[in-house]
Design a protein around this motif. Structure first.
Motif, PDB file in Angstrom:
ATOM      1  N   VAL A   1       0.833  -1.209   0.000  1.00  0.00           N
ATOM      2  CA  VAL A   1       0.000   0.000   0.000  1.00  0.00           C
ATOM      3  C   VAL A   1       0.868   1.260   0.000  1.00  0.00           C
ATOM      4  O   VAL A   1       1.907   1.330   0.643  1.00  0.00           O
ATOM      5  CB  VAL A   1      -0.974   0.036   1.209  1.00  0.00           C
ATOM      6  N   ARG A   2       0.400   2.213  -0.776  1.00  0.00           N
ATOM      7  CA  ARG A   2       1.042   3.531  -0.801  1.00  0.00           C
ATOM      8  C   ARG A   2       0.778   4.247   0.503  1.00  0.00           C
ATOM      9  O   ARG A   2      -0.196   3.965   1.186  1.00  0.00           O
ATOM     10  CB  ARG A   2       0.340   4.379  -1.884  1.00  0.00           C
ATOM     11  N   ARG A   3       1.568   5.254   0.809  1.00  0.00           N
ATOM     12  CA  ARG A   3       1.224   6.091   1.959  1.00  0.00           C
ATOM     13  C   ARG A   3      -0.057   6.843   1.649  1.00  0.00           C
ATOM     14  O   ARG A   3      -0.272   7.303   0.539  1.00  0.00           O
ATOM     15  CB  ARG A   3       2.251   7.163   2.254  1.00  0.00           C
ATOM     16  N   SER A   4      -0.884   6.932   2.664  1.00  0.00           N
ATOM     17  CA  SER A   4      -2.120   7.687   2.501  1.00  0.00           C
ATOM     18  C   SER A   4      -2.442   8.280   3.857  1.00  0.00           C
ATOM     19  O   SER A   4      -1.723   8.062   4.833  1.00  0.00           O
ATOM     20  CB  SER A   4      -3.252   6.773   2.045  1.00  0.00           C
ATOM     21  N   ARG A   5      -3.499   9.007   3.903  1.00  0.00           N
ATOM     22  CA  ARG A   5      -3.840   9.624   5.183  1.00  0.00           C
ATOM     23  C   ARG A   5      -4.174   8.531   6.203  1.00  0.00           C
ATOM     24  O   ARG A   5      -3.839   8.643   7.363  1.00  0.00           O
ATOM     25  CB  ARG A   5      -5.041  10.558   4.991  1.00  0.00           C
ATOM     26  N   ARG A   6      -4.849   7.489   5.731  1.00  0.00           N
ATOM     27  CA  ARG A   6      -5.223   6.416   6.647  1.00  0.00           C
ATOM     28  C   ARG A   6      -4.027   5.577   7.038  1.00  0.00           C
ATOM     29  O   ARG A   6      -3.963   5.002   8.103  1.00  0.00           O
ATOM     30  CB  ARG A   6      -6.282   5.523   5.981  1.00  0.00           C
ATOM     31  N   ASN A   7      -3.086   5.473   6.149  1.00  0.00           N
ATOM     32  CA  ASN A   7      -1.929   4.613   6.382  1.00  0.00           C
ATOM     33  C   ASN A   7      -0.665   5.416   6.046  1.00  0.00           C
ATOM     34  O   ASN A   7      -0.085   5.252   4.984  1.00  0.00           O
ATOM     35  CB  ASN A   7      -2.059   3.384   5.482  1.00  0.00           C
ATOM     36  N   PRO A   8      -0.260   6.325   6.929  1.00  0.00           N
ATOM     37  CA  PRO A   8       0.799   7.280   6.604  1.00  0.00           C
ATOM     38  C   PRO A   8       2.148   6.632   6.323  1.00  0.00           C
ATOM     39  O   PRO A   8       2.976   7.219   5.614  1.00  0.00           O
ATOM     40  CB  PRO A   8       0.863   8.179   7.839  1.00  0.00           C
ATOM     41  N   GLN A   9       2.356   5.433   6.854  1.00  0.00           N
ATOM     42  CA  GLN A   9       3.625   4.760   6.610  1.00  0.00           C
ATOM     43  C   GLN A   9       3.661   4.053   5.259  1.00  0.00           C
ATOM     44  O   GLN A   9       4.706   3.884   4.675  1.00  0.00           O
ATOM     45  CB  GLN A   9       3.895   3.729   7.713  1.00  0.00           C
TER      46      GLN A   9
END
Ligand SMILES: [Zn+2]
Length: 110
Positions: free
Chosen positions: A45-53
């Motif tokens: 998964v890319r970094r996103s707001r939900r998954n910042p890492q």
């Protein structure tokens, strides 16, 4: 399909063949079961707001029910599962090897 959630099963096919584990999810319409620690995939998964890492998420994917066998809690052997009708047409799942009830499927009717 005589496999339920939380059953102990033996995986009889694929890379996890021989592994004993617990069913976490059953998809009756699709004939699929999700087994703990079996058919684990890594989703990148890319970094996103939900998954910042970002990074890798590990998740279990479902496998076909025909690739597992229920393990009888009493004789601890992988077995086929039969159905038995008790009093007042209560329905039970039974072990084909030792004949013991594994679980009740439906309650007695009046
Ligand atoms: Zn048994």
């Amino acid at each position: 399909m005589r496999v339920n959630k939380d059953d102990q099963v033996l995986v009889i096919s694929g890379s996890s063949r021989g592994k004993r584990s617990r069913v976490v999810k059953v998809d009756r319409a699709g004939g699929l079961v999700t087994v703990e620690g079996v058919n684990v995939v890594h989703k990148h998964v890319r970094r996103s707001r939900r998954n910042p890492q970002g990074g890798r998420l590990t998740m279990e994917m479902p496998i076909a029910v025909s690739n597992v066998q229920v393990i009888c809690p009493l004789c601890t052997q992988p077995t086929r599962v039969g159905v038995r009708y008790g009093e007042d047409s209560a329905k039970f799942r039974v072990c084909k090897k030792c004949g013991a009830d594994i679980a009740q499927i439906s309650p007695a009717k009046k």
